[in-house]
Design a protein around this motif. Structure first.
Motif, PDB file in Angstrom:
ATOM      1  N   SER A   1     -11.135  -5.340 -17.804  1.00  0.00           N
ATOM      2  CA  SER A   1     -12.172  -4.237 -17.893  1.00  0.00           C
ATOM      3  C   SER A   1     -13.439  -5.088 -18.592  1.00  0.00           C
ATOM      4  CB  SER A   1     -12.082  -3.058 -18.601  1.00  0.00           C
ATOM      5  OG  SER A   1     -11.830  -3.270 -19.911  1.00  0.00           O
TER       6      SER A   1
ATOM      7  N   ALA B   1      -9.312  -1.835  -7.407  1.00  0.00           N
ATOM      8  CA  ALA B   1      -9.236  -0.645  -7.249  1.00  0.00           C
ATOM      9  C   ALA B   1      -8.929   0.079  -8.570  1.00  0.00           C
ATOM     10  CB  ALA B   1      -7.845  -0.253  -6.276  1.00  0.00           C
ATOM     11  N   ASP B   2      -8.484  -0.431  -9.424  1.00  0.00           N
ATOM     12  CA  ASP B   2      -8.325   0.318 -10.749  1.00  0.00           C
ATOM     13  C   ASP B   2      -9.428   0.042 -11.754  1.00  0.00           C
ATOM     14  OD1 ASP B   2      -8.007  -2.439 -11.419  1.00  0.00           O
ATOM     15  OD2 ASP B   2      -6.259  -2.327 -12.339  1.00  0.00           O
ATOM     16  N   GLY B   3     -10.465  -0.305 -11.163  1.00  0.00           N
ATOM     17  CA  GLY B   3     -11.471  -0.292 -11.973  1.00  0.00           C
ATOM     18  C   GLY B   3     -11.835  -1.561 -13.065  1.00  0.00           C
ATOM     19  N   THR B   4     -10.754  -2.429 -12.802  1.00  0.00           N
ATOM     20  CA  THR B   4     -11.015  -3.833 -13.722  1.00  0.00           C
ATOM     21  C   THR B   4     -11.567  -4.913 -12.554  1.00  0.00           C
ATOM     22  OG1 THR B   4      -8.632  -4.466 -12.991  1.00  0.00           O
ATOM     23  CG2 THR B   4      -8.882  -2.997 -14.813  1.00  0.00           C
TER      24      THR B   4
ATOM     25  N   LYS C   1      -6.614  -9.956 -15.071  1.00  0.00           N
ATOM     26  CA  LYS C   1      -7.752  -8.972 -14.871  1.00  0.00           C
ATOM     27  C   LYS C   1      -8.146  -8.409 -16.113  1.00  0.00           C
ATOM     28  CE  LYS C   1      -4.619  -5.441 -13.204  1.00  0.00           C
ATOM     29  NZ  LYS C   1      -4.299  -4.549 -12.141  1.00  0.00           N
TER      30      LYS C   1
END
Length: 402
Positions: free
Chosen positions: A40, A14-17, A38
């Motif tokens: 990016s 959900a946080d883009g990672t 996790k």
């Protein structure tokens, strides 16, 4: 072909990672196991399978990733050594135990075992497991522990803690045996591995119980046999139960409680011992026949020989509650009988079993035959020979007590 790699799994969070996973490939099948990380894409170096310098703690995090991969390689090698073949589910189970001690929580597993025992109607075992679990929780100050915490040192400290609270060898032995049984169940279910088993170095056998010292000799048993119940009718059941147990090779109270008339024929009693599940076929001797005849006249209209369970169809919980209540009264009555008969030793339900063994020894019966008559399973070199002995040999040994 097989491979183990640390990868950034392209399954966005959900946080883009993306989750950093351990990827295991075996026999053209793949399994992903999440790590605690996790990342990016900007912080991740795919070719090397590690964090790059864009990650604030890349050196520390990469060291942990290397440990995770090394652990995975060890688990894989161990499984290859232990088994001819294994699947990825087995690898996952083994790896989770090794890598996440929280999955190895002792008390949650222990509670699961207690629930299973209750569901199976094994209320006595469930009570023992539950009582020991409460004791260990108190010893630990109610903090969570893992199976890795149960070491030789832990067991010795637990023993010392029990002694400081008045624990005897016999009571401590029971709790340690229950703890060991729970530990072994965890091994059986692949929760933990049988490596550095603490009970291989901590020997429960050093705890010498005091049971045999409570055994009566035959003169003392004879006083109970000849006890005049007409003067003490309220003690008739206690006297009969004790003598019945004595002459049926130490049948314990639980087995007497659930003994059914269908288990009794003209010459023998046949039953399966609740504790060990061993089958016994016992010749009915005159004192036992006399007691059986008495209860044919005086017992309740149930399927049970003795008037302990008041009706048929009781649930396991109801049976356990009834046992607790009636056993307490039985033991109180036995103490009263001991006082009347001038027996100084403490008298309880289990003394009949100890006394049976002690009296056979008095009569010169070999120790191995005594062990066989009691249904013991811990005999070593004599066990093979003893299995060849028929019930007649044991019955003749018991007849020496008449």
């Amino acid at each position: 072909m097989s491979s183990i790699k640390i990868v950034l799994r392209k399954k966005g969070l959900a946080d883009g990672t993306y989750p950093v996973c351990l990827r295991i490939t075996k026999d053209r099948k793949t399994k992903y196991l999440n790590t605690i990380f996790k990342s990016s894409e900007r912080e991740w170096d795919s070719p090397s399978g590690c964090f790059n310098k864009n990650n604030a703690n890349y050196i520390q995090n990469n060291r942990l990733l290397l440990k995770i991969k090394a652990r995975a390689l060890k688990v894989y090698a161990d499984l290859e050594f232990e088994k001819e073949s294994f699947n990825l589910a087995e690898f996952g189970q083994r790896f989770r135990v090794d890598s996440n001690p929280s999955n190895d929580a002792v008390f949650s597993f222990w509670e699961e075992i207690v629930s299973e025992l209750k569901l199976a109607g094994r209320m006595g075992n469930a009570a023992m497991y539950e009582e020991t679990m409460k004791s260990v929780k108190n010893f630990c100050g109610h903090r969570k522990i893992t199976f890795q915490d149960i070491t030789n040192t832990f067991l010795n400290k637990y023993e010392a803690w029990l002694r400081s609270r008045g624990g005897t060898d016999g009571g401590i032995s029971i709790k340690q045996r229950t703890l060991r049984a729970m530990y072994n169940k965890a091994i059986e279910r692949n929760i933990i591995k049988d490596i550095d088993h603490p009970f291989k170095t901590y020997k429960i056998s050093k705890l010498k119980g005091q049971g045999i010292k409570k055994a009566l000799d035959f003169d003392q048993v004879s006083k109970i046999i000849n006890f005049n119940i007409s003067k003490f009718p309220h003690l008739a059941d206690a006297r009969n139960y004790f003598i019945f147990s004595f002459y049926t090779r130490g049948m314990n109270y639980t087995d007497m409680m659930v003994l059914k008339w269908q288990d009794v024929d003209a010459k023998t009693i046949s039953y399966i011992r609740n504790k060990t599940k061993g089958r016994f076929v016992i010749t009915i001797l005159p004192p036992v026949r006399e007691i059986l005849n008495y209860y044919q006249k005086h017992s309740l209209p149930t399927k049970y020989v003795f008037p302990i369970l008041l009706r048929d169809g009781l649930t396991p919980s109801q049976i356990a509650n009834r046992k607790k209540k009636t056993l307490a009264k039985y033991n109180r009555d036995l103490k009263e009988i001991a006082g009347i008969c001038g027996i100084k030793k403490s008298l309880s339900s289990y003394v009949a079993r100890h006394s049976f063994a002690n009296c056979l020894k008095q009569k010169g019966v070999a120790t191995d035959v005594i062990g066989e008559s009691l249904g013991h399973k811990d005999l070593t070199t004599t066990q093979v020979y003893l299995k060849e002995l028929g019930s007649n040999v044991l019955d003749k040994a018991v007849e020496l007590l008449l």
